[in-house]
Design a protein around this motif. Structure first.
Motif, PDB file in Angstrom:
ATOM      1  N   LEU A  92       0.832  -1.202   0.000  1.00 48.35           N
ATOM      2  CA  LEU A  92       0.000   0.000   0.000  1.00 48.35           C
ATOM      3  C   LEU A  92       0.867   1.252   0.000  1.00 48.35           C
ATOM      4  O   LEU A  92       1.585   1.529   0.959  1.00 48.35           O
ATOM      5  CB  LEU A  92      -0.913   0.004   1.222  1.00 48.35           C
ATOM      6  N   ASP A  93       0.797   1.990  -1.088  1.00 45.32           N
ATOM      7  CA  ASP A  93       1.523   3.246  -1.218  1.00 45.32           C
ATOM      8  C   ASP A  93       0.576   4.421  -1.026  1.00 45.32           C
ATOM      9  O   ASP A  93      -0.637   4.274  -1.077  1.00 45.32           O
ATOM     10  CB  ASP A  93       2.176   3.341  -2.603  1.00 45.32           C
ATOM     11  N   GLY A  94       1.149   5.596  -0.839  1.00 42.82           N
ATOM     12  CA  GLY A  94       0.360   6.815  -0.761  1.00 42.82           C
ATOM     13  C   GLY A  94      -0.325   7.043   0.573  1.00 42.82           C
ATOM     14  O   GLY A  94      -1.249   7.850   0.652  1.00 42.82           O
ATOM     15  N   PRO A 120       7.998   0.515  -1.724  1.00 41.03           N
ATOM     16  CA  PRO A 120       6.596   0.134  -1.913  1.00 41.03           C
ATOM     17  C   PRO A 120       5.989  -0.417  -0.616  1.00 41.03           C
ATOM     18  O   PRO A 120       6.412  -1.459  -0.118  1.00 41.03           O
ATOM     19  CB  PRO A 120       6.652  -0.948  -2.989  1.00 41.03           C
ATOM     20  N   GLY A 121       5.030   0.311  -0.074  1.00 45.02           N
ATOM     21  CA  GLY A 121       4.343  -0.120   1.133  1.00 45.02           C
ATOM     22  C   GLY A 121       5.159  -0.067   2.408  1.00 45.02           C
ATOM     23  O   GLY A 121       4.725  -0.534   3.445  1.00 45.02           O
ATOM     24  N   VAL A 122       6.353   0.527   2.349  1.00 46.30           N
ATOM     25  CA  VAL A 122       7.247   0.569   3.513  1.00 46.30           C
ATOM     26  C   VAL A 122       7.435   2.028   3.923  1.00 46.30           C
ATOM     27  O   VAL A 122       7.765   2.878   3.097  1.00 46.30           O
ATOM     28  CB  VAL A 122       8.614  -0.079   3.202  1.00 46.30           C
ATOM     29  N   TYR A 123       7.264   2.287   5.214  1.00 53.47           N
ATOM     30  CA  TYR A 123       7.348   3.640   5.759  1.00 53.47           C
ATOM     31  C   TYR A 123       8.288   3.628   6.954  1.00 53.47           C
ATOM     32  O   TYR A 123       8.347   2.653   7.701  1.00 53.47           O
ATOM     33  CB  TYR A 123       5.969   4.140   6.175  1.00 53.47           C
ATOM     34  N   SER A 124       9.014   4.735   7.143  1.00 54.80           N
ATOM     35  CA  SER A 124       9.996   4.802   8.216  1.00 54.80           C
ATOM     36  C   SER A 124       9.953   6.167   8.891  1.00 54.80           C
ATOM     37  O   SER A 124       9.590   7.169   8.273  1.00 54.80           O
ATOM     38  CB  SER A 124      11.400   4.542   7.645  1.00 54.80           C
ATOM     39  N   ALA A 125      10.331   6.163  10.182  1.00 53.54           N
ATOM     40  CA  ALA A 125      10.390   7.419  10.940  1.00 53.54           C
ATOM     41  C   ALA A 125      11.574   7.348  11.896  1.00 53.54           C
ATOM     42  O   ALA A 125      11.892   6.285  12.439  1.00 53.54           O
ATOM     43  CB  ALA A 125       9.104   7.633  11.723  1.00 53.54           C
ATOM     44  N   PRO A 126      12.247   8.495  12.108  1.00 58.87           N
ATOM     45  CA  PRO A 126      13.331   8.509  13.095  1.00 58.87           C
ATOM     46  C   PRO A 126      12.764   8.519  14.506  1.00 58.87           C
ATOM     47  O   PRO A 126      11.684   9.048  14.750  1.00 58.87           O
ATOM     48  CB  PRO A 126      14.068   9.816  12.789  1.00 58.87           C
ATOM     49  N   ALA A 140      -3.040   6.120  10.099  1.00 60.00           N
ATOM     50  CA  ALA A 140      -2.759   6.173   8.664  1.00 60.00           C
ATOM     51  C   ALA A 140      -4.039   6.505   7.922  1.00 60.00           C
ATOM     52  O   ALA A 140      -5.138   6.135   8.347  1.00 60.00           O
ATOM     53  CB  ALA A 140      -2.201   4.833   8.189  1.00 60.00           C
ATOM     54  N   SER A 141      -3.875   7.191   6.816  1.00 57.23           N
ATOM     55  CA  SER A 141      -5.037   7.510   5.969  1.00 57.23           C
ATOM     56  C   SER A 141      -4.556   7.653   4.536  1.00 57.23           C
ATOM     57  O   SER A 141      -3.368   7.828   4.261  1.00 57.23           O
ATOM     58  CB  SER A 141      -5.714   8.788   6.445  1.00 57.23           C
ATOM     59  N   SER A 142      -5.510   7.569   3.631  1.00 62.94           N
ATOM     60  CA  SER A 142      -5.219   7.783   2.210  1.00 62.94           C
ATOM     61  C   SER A 142      -6.471   8.350   1.569  1.00 62.94           C
ATOM     62  O   SER A 142      -7.466   8.618   2.248  1.00 62.94           O
ATOM     63  CB  SER A 142      -4.821   6.459   1.539  1.00 62.94           C
ATOM     64  N   ASP A 143      -6.434   8.507   0.248  1.00 68.25           N
ATOM     65  CA  ASP A 143      -7.611   9.024  -0.456  1.00 68.25           C
ATOM     66  C   ASP A 143      -8.790   8.057  -0.353  1.00 68.25           C
ATOM     67  O   ASP A 143      -9.937   8.472  -0.318  1.00 68.25           O
ATOM     68  CB  ASP A 143      -7.287   9.275  -1.931  1.00 68.25           C
ATOM     69  N   THR A 144      -8.488   6.748  -0.285  1.00 66.83           N
ATOM     70  CA  THR A 144      -9.557   5.751  -0.259  1.00 66.83           C
ATOM     71  C   THR A 144      -9.896   5.260   1.146  1.00 66.83           C
ATOM     72  O   THR A 144     -10.998   4.778   1.374  1.00 66.83           O
ATOM     73  CB  THR A 144      -9.179   4.537  -1.125  1.00 66.83           C
ATOM     74  N   VAL A 145      -8.965   5.357   2.062  1.00 61.72           N
ATOM     75  CA  VAL A 145      -9.192   4.900   3.439  1.00 61.72           C
ATOM     76  C   VAL A 145      -8.980   6.085   4.374  1.00 61.72           C
ATOM     77  O   VAL A 145      -7.862   6.562   4.544  1.00 61.72           O
ATOM     78  CB  VAL A 145      -8.235   3.743   3.810  1.00 61.72           C
ATOM     79  N   PRO A 146     -10.067   6.575   4.980  1.00 58.25           N
ATOM     80  CA  PRO A 146      -9.923   7.776   5.796  1.00 58.25           C
ATOM     81  C   PRO A 146      -9.282   7.538   7.163  1.00 58.25           C
ATOM     82  O   PRO A 146      -8.827   8.484   7.781  1.00 58.25           O
ATOM     83  CB  PRO A 146     -11.366   8.250   5.964  1.00 58.25           C
TER      84      PRO A 146
END
Length: 158
Positions: A92-94, A120-126, A140-146
């Motif tokens: 899941l991107d975006g 792709p589908g991978v997110y990171s934070a310090p 988390a949210s996106s255009d399709t999943v609020p």
């Protein structure tokens, strides 16, 4: 040789009672101080107000479960990493992902997190991670999943 007997007087009994109850009261004050000076134990500021949104929160949780997403969390060094896949194992991107990194027993090391996509589908934070037990709470949210919300508990070893 004559043994001298010591008599138990009212002064002795009073001193013993004052010492006994003094220790009890002193320990109680110490425990009350220590309990008050650490984490309050509150998850929400007002339980009644929080309970008013229970049905809405339950509906959100059921909608989130119906998505069938697979979300995995890991940490290494000073980075947190989250991977999102949908029910068909598609990355899941975006997504816009924010979070709170918290100690489980104090709020002195709490941190706000903003995750960025690193693949792709991978997110990171310090994050500044000291040894001990931590919780990361993500939204988390996106255009399709609020709305998507999840909490991960993990341990950082020395």
């Amino acid at each position: 040789m004559a043994a001298t007997e010591k008599q138990l007087t009212g002064k002795h009994v009073l001193a013993m009672l004052v010492a006994f109850f003094g220790v009890i009261v002193g320990v109680n004050f110490l425990m009350a101080y220590l309990a008050n000076s650490t984490w309050s134990g509150l998850v929400v500021a007002n339980g009644y107000v929080a309970s008013q949104s229970f049905d809405k929160d339950l509906a959100k949780a059921r909608a989130q479960e119906a998505l069938g997403w697979k979300v995995e969390f890991s940490h290494a060094g000073d980075r947190l990493r989250i991977t999102f896949e949908d029910a068909q194992a598609t990355k899941l991107d975006g997504l816009v992902i924010t979070g709170d990194l918290e100690r489980t027993v104090t709020d002195t090391q709490d941190q706000k997190l903003t995750f960025t996509a690193i693949g792709p589908g991978v997110y990171s934070a310090p994050a500044k991670l000291a040894p001990g037990v931590w919780e990361v709470e993500i939204d988390a949210s996106s255009d399709t999943v609020p709305y998507y919300h999840k909490i991960f508990r993990f341990v950082v070893k020395e």
